[in-house]
Enzyme design. Structure first.
Site, mmCIF file in Angstrom:
data_model
loop_
_atom_site.group_PDB
_atom_site.id
_atom_site.type_symbol
_atom_site.label_atom_id
_atom_site.label_comp_id
_atom_site.label_asym_id
_atom_site.label_seq_id
_atom_site.Cartn_x
_atom_site.Cartn_y
_atom_site.Cartn_z
ATOM 1 N N HIS A 1 0.850 -1.197 0.000
ATOM 2 C CA HIS A 1 0.000 0.000 0.000
ATOM 3 C C HIS A 1 0.875 1.233 0.000
ATOM 4 C CE1 HIS A 1 0.621 -1.304 4.149
ATOM 5 N NE2 HIS A 1 0.649 -0.026 4.480
ATOM 6 N N HIS B 1 0.731 5.185 1.066
ATOM 7 C CA HIS B 1 -0.009 6.192 1.838
ATOM 8 C C HIS B 1 -0.032 7.504 1.052
ATOM 9 C CE1 HIS B 1 0.068 4.069 5.840
ATOM 10 N NE2 HIS B 1 1.112 3.479 5.289
#
Ligand code: 5GP
Ligand code: ZN
Length: 137
Positions: A101, A103
């Protein structure tokens, strides 16, 4: 391929609801439940990769181009003053969810999010040693 015990696989593929701000065939972008700053979002691929090292180059390129697009959109909508892209790999680097992921973190003058480290002074010897170790042409 999805991993049965991975929460981000479930979120990315819509099995668990999320505050989604963008979705396409490869990615979902949704708001972080514990935001560092207002509007903090997470860009995740729908396919499971533990981290950056497992991601293929094509998806990496798409992820960065998409992050740029969404960061621009978010900056305009939120009126933030700056923007951090943060991507953790491995527990030692602060990764807690082992599904890649990125951010997307809007930043505001005077906010308390603070992504800093304690800079040390590198010696010339150290810089030379590391350059020799890391530079491959
Ligand atoms: P990491 O520390 O692995 O780079 O970041 C994981 C992030 O995922 C954290 O910022 C955390 O707040 C967020 N997070 C963990 N579980 C959930 C969840 O179930 N939903 C959402 N929206 N965010 C989550
Ligand atoms: Zn996953």
């Amino acid at each position: 391929m999805n991993k049965d015990d991975c929460i981000f696989c479930k979120i990315a593929n819509g099995e668990i609801p999320s505050s989604t701000i963008y979705e396409d065939e490869d990615f979902r972008i949704f708001l972080d439940l514990n935001p560092a700053a207002r509007g903090h979002a997470l860009l995740v691929p729908k396919e499971h990769f533990n981290d950056l090292f497992e991601m293929n180059d094509e998806l990496c390129q798409k992820a960065m181009a998409l992050a740029k697009k969404l960061a621009g959109r978010m900056k305009e909508a939120l009126g933030c003053d700056g923007f951090n892209l943060v991507q953790n790999n491995g527990a030692a680097a602060g990764q807690t969810i082992f599904h890649f992921h990125l951010h997307l973190i809007p930043r505001y003058e005077g906010d308390s999010a603070g992504f800093t480290w304690n800079p040390k002074k590198a010696s010339l010897e150290e810089l030379e040693e590391l350059t020799g170790l890391l530079r491959k042409n």
